[in-house]
Design an enzyme around this catalytic site. Structure first.
Site, PDB file in Angstrom:
ATOM      1  N   HIS A   8       0.592 -11.869   1.124  1.00 41.86           N
ATOM      2  CA  HIS A   8      -0.509 -11.097   0.524  1.00 41.86           C
ATOM      3  C   HIS A   8      -1.340 -11.920  -0.456  1.00 41.86           C
ATOM      4  O   HIS A   8      -2.553 -11.786  -0.519  1.00 41.86           O
ATOM      5  CB  HIS A   8       0.054  -9.845  -0.152  1.00 41.86           C
ATOM      6  N   TYR A  21       0.838  -1.200   0.000  1.00 42.32           N
ATOM      7  CA  TYR A  21       0.000   0.000   0.000  1.00 42.32           C
ATOM      8  C   TYR A  21       0.879   1.257   0.000  1.00 42.32           C
ATOM      9  O   TYR A  21       1.514   1.592   1.006  1.00 42.32           O
ATOM     10  CB  TYR A  21      -0.952   0.021   1.208  1.00 42.32           C
TER      11      TYR A  21
HETATM   12  N1  LIG Z   1      -5.602  -8.834   1.289  1.00 42.00           N
HETATM   13  C1  LIG Z   1      -6.004  -8.223   0.210  1.00 42.00           C
HETATM   14  O1  LIG Z   1      -5.739  -8.655  -0.929  1.00 42.00           O
HETATM   15  C2  LIG Z   1      -6.841  -6.986   0.345  1.00 42.00           C
HETATM   16  C3  LIG Z   1      -7.529  -6.468  -0.758  1.00 42.00           C
HETATM   17  C4  LIG Z   1      -8.315  -5.335  -0.579  1.00 42.00           C
HETATM   18  C5  LIG Z   1      -8.410  -4.746   0.686  1.00 42.00           C
HETATM   19  N2  LIG Z   1      -7.702  -5.247   1.739  1.00 42.00           N
HETATM   20  C6  LIG Z   1      -7.762  -4.627   3.100  1.00 42.00           C
HETATM   21  O2  LIG Z   1      -9.125  -4.505   3.471  1.00 42.00           O
HETATM   22  C7  LIG Z   1      -9.422  -3.137   3.749  1.00 42.00           C
HETATM   23  C8  LIG Z   1     -10.850  -2.817   3.400  1.00 42.00           C
HETATM   24  O3  LIG Z   1     -11.107  -3.016   2.033  1.00 42.00           O
HETATM   25  P1  LIG Z   1     -11.310  -1.802   0.988  1.00 42.00           P
HETATM   26  O4  LIG Z   1     -10.608  -0.610   1.508  1.00 42.00           O
HETATM   27  O5  LIG Z   1     -10.962  -2.302  -0.348  1.00 42.00           O
HETATM   28  O6  LIG Z   1     -12.880  -1.603   0.963  1.00 42.00           O
HETATM   29  P2  LIG Z   1     -14.037  -1.290   2.037  1.00 42.00           P
HETATM   30  O7  LIG Z   1     -13.495  -1.173   3.400  1.00 42.00           O
HETATM   31  O8  LIG Z   1     -15.125  -2.259   1.777  1.00 42.00           O
HETATM   32  O9  LIG Z   1     -14.551   0.115   1.529  1.00 42.00           O
HETATM   33  C9  LIG Z   1     -13.779   1.280   1.641  1.00 42.00           C
HETATM   34  C10 LIG Z   1     -14.557   2.420   1.008  1.00 42.00           C
HETATM   35  O10 LIG Z   1     -15.787   2.616   1.719  1.00 42.00           O
HETATM   36  C11 LIG Z   1     -15.867   3.964   2.194  1.00 42.00           C
HETATM   37  N3  LIG Z   1     -16.478   3.903   3.526  1.00 42.00           N
HETATM   38  C12 LIG Z   1     -15.968   3.411   4.687  1.00 42.00           C
HETATM   39  N4  LIG Z   1     -16.865   3.488   5.693  1.00 42.00           N
HETATM   40  C13 LIG Z   1     -17.983   4.031   5.156  1.00 42.00           C
HETATM   41  C14 LIG Z   1     -19.262   4.371   5.676  1.00 42.00           C
HETATM   42  N5  LIG Z   1     -19.582   4.156   6.961  1.00 42.00           N
HETATM   43  N6  LIG Z   1     -20.178   4.921   4.822  1.00 42.00           N
HETATM   44  C15 LIG Z   1     -19.885   5.147   3.526  1.00 42.00           C
HETATM   45  N7  LIG Z   1     -18.689   4.842   2.977  1.00 42.00           N
HETATM   46  C16 LIG Z   1     -17.749   4.288   3.782  1.00 42.00           C
HETATM   47  C17 LIG Z   1     -14.456   4.495   2.185  1.00 42.00           C
HETATM   48  O11 LIG Z   1     -14.436   5.872   1.889  1.00 42.00           O
HETATM   49  P3  LIG Z   1     -13.701   6.980   2.837  1.00 42.00           P
HETATM   50  O12 LIG Z   1     -12.323   6.502   3.119  1.00 42.00           O
HETATM   51  O13 LIG Z   1     -13.758   8.206   1.983  1.00 42.00           O
HETATM   52  O14 LIG Z   1     -14.563   7.086   4.065  1.00 42.00           O
HETATM   53  C18 LIG Z   1     -13.809   3.721   1.034  1.00 42.00           C
HETATM   54  O15 LIG Z   1     -14.086   4.372  -0.186  1.00 42.00           O
HETATM   55  C19 LIG Z   1      -8.382  -2.372   2.915  1.00 42.00           C
HETATM   56  O16 LIG Z   1      -8.291  -1.025   3.282  1.00 42.00           O
HETATM   57  C20 LIG Z   1      -7.165  -3.218   3.152  1.00 42.00           C
HETATM   58  O17 LIG Z   1      -6.616  -2.940   4.446  1.00 42.00           O
HETATM   59  C21 LIG Z   1      -6.951  -6.366   1.586  1.00 42.00           C
END
Ligand SMILES: NC(=O)c1ccc[n+]([C@@H]2O[C@H](COP(=O)([O-])OP(=O)(O)OC[C@H]3O[C@@H](n4cnc5c(N)ncnc54)[C@H](OP(=O)(O)O)[C@@H]3O)[C@@H](O)[C@H]2O)c1
Length: 281
Positions: free
Chosen positions: A115, A57
């Site tokens: 990962h 990241y």
């Molecule tokens: N292991 C892997 O391959 C992998 C892949 C993807 C993700 N991840 C991990 O999982 C975490 C979460 O996944 P993600 O970031 O892809 O997606 P997510 O958490 O499902 O969604 C994040 C998005 O939702 C918004 N958001 C968060 N809370 C909200 C709420 N209460 N109301 C409205 N919108 C909201 C955020 O915007 P704002 O920031 O503008 O609030 C951001 O745009 C990542 O950050 C990472 O640490 C791991």
């Protein structure tokens, strides 16, 4: 006053709250740094102590944000980071871990994940993880984006049974793991970390979810997170760079979905009836 965040127990006996914080895309824009740090600190204040990051990241920029957020309160946080598969040789894993520790500004990572699966033999990566554990650089190790066949292979290598977690794509819209991987992990005490629990926010405009949320006087994000809370052994890690949304996500843990609510969610987002290949984002 909030209900306490429920916990799940890792194989090493550590209790972990089932709602943590993601950090993908944090550190990408300097103008947002202060809000991102505040958002993570608000989460720590509210008991969302697990913070997920990765060397990938922002090439360490996200780890640096996490480092700022936990400064002076390292003991409150449970830091998860990940090694890239291209670095996951025996020596490469050790070097990547040192780099991550430097970016984070801490002396150990609580949970260190591969990962996704790459070209290096699993036995080599596991040997590196076990050596890091012995040296006190990591507390436990796990994997990410591993399907059942990958997990079976992992368990067959020396030390493979020490896997503490598998971080995979899991949310209302992507329930494929419920068919096989989730029960497989639950049976063996491997924690499932649900990444993209809001489907990267794409889920939140779903009309069915909006409808169910309204009936509950909650937001769609809260219902999506409350749903994951009903799955034993699942830790969700929503990402937000806003302290207000962090609070909103935390409040989802106060929502208790009824059997009727869960039936409505199953109707809107049908669970899998057959094996689906593991999805990734
Ligand atoms: N292991 C892997 O391959 C992998 C892949 C993807 C993700 N991840 C991990 O999982 C975490 C979460 O996944 P993600 O970031 O892809 O997606 P997510 O958490 O499902 O969604 C994040 C998005 O939702 C918004 N958001 C968060 N809370 C909200 C709420 N209460 N109301 C409205 N919108 C909201 C955020 O915007 P704002 O920031 O503008 O609030 C951001 O745009 C990542 O950050 C990472 O640490 C791991």
């Amino acid at each position: 006053m909030h209900d306490p965040i429920p916990t799940t127990t890792l194989i090493d006996g550590r209790a972990v709250p089932v709602l943590g914080q993601g950090t993908w895309r944090m550190g990408d824009e300097r103008a947002r740094t202060a809000d991102e740090v505040k958002s993570l600190q608000a989460g720590l204040d509210l008991g969302m102590t697990l913070i997920d990051t990765a060397e990938m990241y922002g090439n360490g920029a996200s780890e640096a944000i996490v480092g700022q957020a936990v400064k002076g309160r390292r003991d409150e946080a449970l830091i998860v980071s990940k090694v890239l598969p291209s670095n996951a040789s025996r020596d490469g894993t050790a070097a990547a871990c040192e780099r991550s520790l430097r970016h984070l500004g801490v002396d150990h990572i609580d949970l260190y994940l591969l990962h996704w699966r790459g070209g290096y033999p699993l036995a080599e990566t596991v040997a590196a993880f076990e050596a890091l554990k012995k040296a006190g650089k990591i507390g436990a190790w796990g994997v990410s984006n591993f399907d059942v066949d990958d997990m079976e292979e992992l368990l067959a290598v020396p030390g493979g049974k020490n896997v503490a977690a598998n971080q995979v794509l899991y949310n209302l819209q992507r329930r494929g793991i419920e068919f096989d991987l989730l029960p497989w992990c639950q049976k063996r005490g491997v924690a499932v970390m649900a990444y993209a629990p809001l489907d990267g926010s794409g889920l939140l405009r779903n009309p069915d979810l909006v409808h169910i949320a309204k009936a509950h006087q909650a937001t769609p994000a809260q219902i999506a997170l409350a749903f994951l809370k009903t799955r034993p052994g699942v830790i969700s890690i929503p990402k937000t760079g806003s302290a207000q949304r962090t609070r909103e996500n935390r409040e989802a843990m106060d929502i208790h979905l009824t059997a009727e609510n869960l039936t409505a969610l199953d109707h809107a987002f049908p669970p899998p009836r057959r094996k689906r290949s593991l999805e990734m984002s």
